[in-house]
Design a protein around this motif. Structure first.
Motif, mmCIF file in Angstrom:
data_model
loop_
_atom_site.group_PDB
_atom_site.id
_atom_site.type_symbol
_atom_site.label_atom_id
_atom_site.label_comp_id
_atom_site.label_asym_id
_atom_site.label_seq_id
_atom_site.Cartn_x
_atom_site.Cartn_y
_atom_site.Cartn_z
ATOM 1 N N TRP A 71 0.836 -1.212 0.000
ATOM 2 C CA TRP A 71 0.000 0.000 0.000
ATOM 3 C C TRP A 71 0.868 1.259 0.000
ATOM 4 O O TRP A 71 0.598 2.216 -0.741
ATOM 5 C CB TRP A 71 -0.908 -0.034 1.225
ATOM 6 N N SER A 292 -9.656 10.046 5.145
ATOM 7 C CA SER A 292 -10.435 9.005 4.488
ATOM 8 C C SER A 292 -11.655 8.622 5.320
ATOM 9 O O SER A 292 -11.776 8.992 6.492
ATOM 10 C CB SER A 292 -9.561 7.762 4.296
ATOM 11 N N LEU A 295 -12.844 2.748 7.926
ATOM 12 C CA LEU A 295 -13.205 1.397 7.506
ATOM 13 C C LEU A 295 -12.865 0.376 8.579
ATOM 14 O O LEU A 295 -11.920 0.557 9.349
ATOM 15 C CB LEU A 295 -12.457 1.017 6.226
ATOM 16 N N GLN A 297 -11.077 -2.892 9.754
ATOM 17 C CA GLN A 297 -9.806 -3.475 9.327
ATOM 18 C C GLN A 297 -10.013 -4.630 8.357
ATOM 19 O O GLN A 297 -9.300 -4.738 7.338
ATOM 20 C CB GLN A 297 -9.024 -3.956 10.548
ATOM 21 N N TRP A 300 -10.907 -3.387 4.854
ATOM 22 C CA TRP A 300 -9.766 -2.747 4.199
ATOM 23 C C TRP A 300 -8.752 -3.786 3.722
ATOM 24 O O TRP A 300 -8.274 -3.724 2.579
ATOM 25 C CB TRP A 300 -9.108 -1.769 5.167
ATOM 26 N N GLY A 357 -7.935 1.387 -1.349
ATOM 27 C CA GLY A 357 -8.737 0.778 -0.290
ATOM 28 C C GLY A 357 -9.745 1.707 0.335
ATOM 29 O O GLY A 357 -10.640 1.267 1.047
ATOM 30 N N PHE A 358 -9.617 3.015 0.099
ATOM 31 C CA PHE A 358 -10.516 3.989 0.730
ATOM 32 C C PHE A 358 -11.467 4.666 -0.254
ATOM 33 O O PHE A 358 -12.325 5.429 0.156
ATOM 34 C CB PHE A 358 -9.705 5.074 1.438
#
Length: 359
Positions: A71, A292, A295, A297, A300, A357-358
């Motif tokens: 990431w 962001s 979320l 975990q 994500w 991921g966001f």
């Protein structure tokens, strides 16, 4: 001598302080229990891991740090591959997560060449553990993020903010009381004292009723403001993973010893003490940058491909090793395990799109 003697010594010291000055804020109690130079819980090398009080996600599976490493590289690429950059971890524990991150990012030599590695750690004992784990690299240890150079900041903080000391307040019919640590004939106890408007939780009258408890974590606001200032001026991103919610409401102070919950007041210095993170307060303190969505975990990690990574690693496993690997994947992602309790949030430049991921 032994840990019992150390515990009694710290408890005795706190008792003497309270008798002399009156009940102390929970923040003072937590700071002593966790960071006291002699007897603080985080001064011991065995605080984290299977033999310690608790196990963090990086200790559960290498996949956690690998996902974060991949990431970071993608975020760095999306921001134009700046160089040099400050790669930073807050509270690195045993250095396990950073070791997994560095192994993953090694597949991108350009990113590695850009990195200046900084570890924010106040414990000399834990620094020794991290140095051993990260013996092939040359990190710079600092005690405060204010010591970082003026560089794009790529920062990760896993289970860091939950250990920062809190102050706790209960709303009454006429105002707010602060919940403090006092003493009675049985030992250390929680008690309440009225507090002035200068220290009560501001802005919480609208979403609370009498009897509600609100927790404030002053240090987290200072750190979030410092992180956002650096990102605003130089670029980068911050990834914050911890247990908590959008807003602090209710009593969440807890202590863990030998992987079991215990009374936070019972054995000062012998247990890990923490409280849920108020992500809304961090968002509010992070001025001038984008924040962001919050979320779970598990969500994500799934969005970033942890299940596919788990399948790849499983190809070379069998028997008990395979069962442990599958259990680790479930523990990190399943809603009944760490998947929903732990939350993930990112701070990034306001002109950038949300990180992977966001979105």
């Amino acid at each position: 001598m032994g840990t019992l003697e150390e515990s009694v010594t710290l408890a005795a010291r706190l008792t003497t302080q309270i008798r002399s000055r009156g009940p102390i804020p929970l923040s003072d109690f937590m700071a002593a229990c966790l960071f006291d130079p002699e007897h603080g819980f985080y001064r011991r090398q065995s605080a984290i891991g299977r033999d310690g009080a608790f196990t963090t996600a990086p200790e559960i599976s290498q996949m956690f740090g690998e996902i974060i490493g991949a990431w970071l590289v993608k975020v760095w690429q999306d921001q134009g591959r700046p160089s040099p950059i400050a790669l930073v971890e807050l509270g690195p524990g045993h250095g396990t997560m950073m070791s997994d991150i560095l192994r993953t990012v090694s597949h991108c030599p350009e990113f590695c060449r850009a990195c200046c590695l900084f570890l924010v750690e106040t414990s000399t004992e834990m620094r020794a553990v991290q140095q051993k784990k990260l013996s092939t690299v040359d990190p710079v240890w600092i005690e405060d993020i204010g010591e970082l150079p003026d560089l794009p900041l790529f920062l990760v903080a896993n289970e860091f903010f939950d250990a920062l000391p809190i102050r706790q307040f209960r709303r009454t019919g006429i105002g707010w009381n602060e919940i403090r640590v006092g003493i009675d004939r049985t030992g250390l106890v929680l008690c309440e004292t009225p507090c002035g408007r200068d220290i009560e939780p501001r802005g919480r009258d609208a979403d609370t009723i009498p009897g509600d408890i609100v927790e404030i974590r002053p240090a987290s606001l200072t750190i979030a403001a410092e992180i956002s200032k650096t990102i605003r001026e130089f670029g980068g991103t911050a990834l914050i993973i911890d247990y908590g919610a959008h807003r602090s409401l209710g009593q969440t102070l807890q202590a863990v010893k030998d992987h079991r919950f215990t009374n936070p007041l019972a054995e000062p210095g012998e247990a890990d003490i923490s409280a849920h993170v108020d992500f809304g307060a961090i968002r509010h303190a992070a001025q001038g940058v984008s924040c962001s969505v919050l979320l779970n975990q598990g969500v994500w990690l799934e969005l970033l491909g942890i299940t596919e990574r788990a399948r790849i690693l499983a190809r070379n496993l069998s028997g008990e090793s395979l069962r442990q690997h599958q259990a680790a994947h479930r523990r990190l992602t399943h809603p009944d395990e760490m998947g929903s309790l732990f939350k993930v949030m990112s701070l990034y430049p306001s002109e950038m799109s949300p990180p992977p991921g966001f979105s």
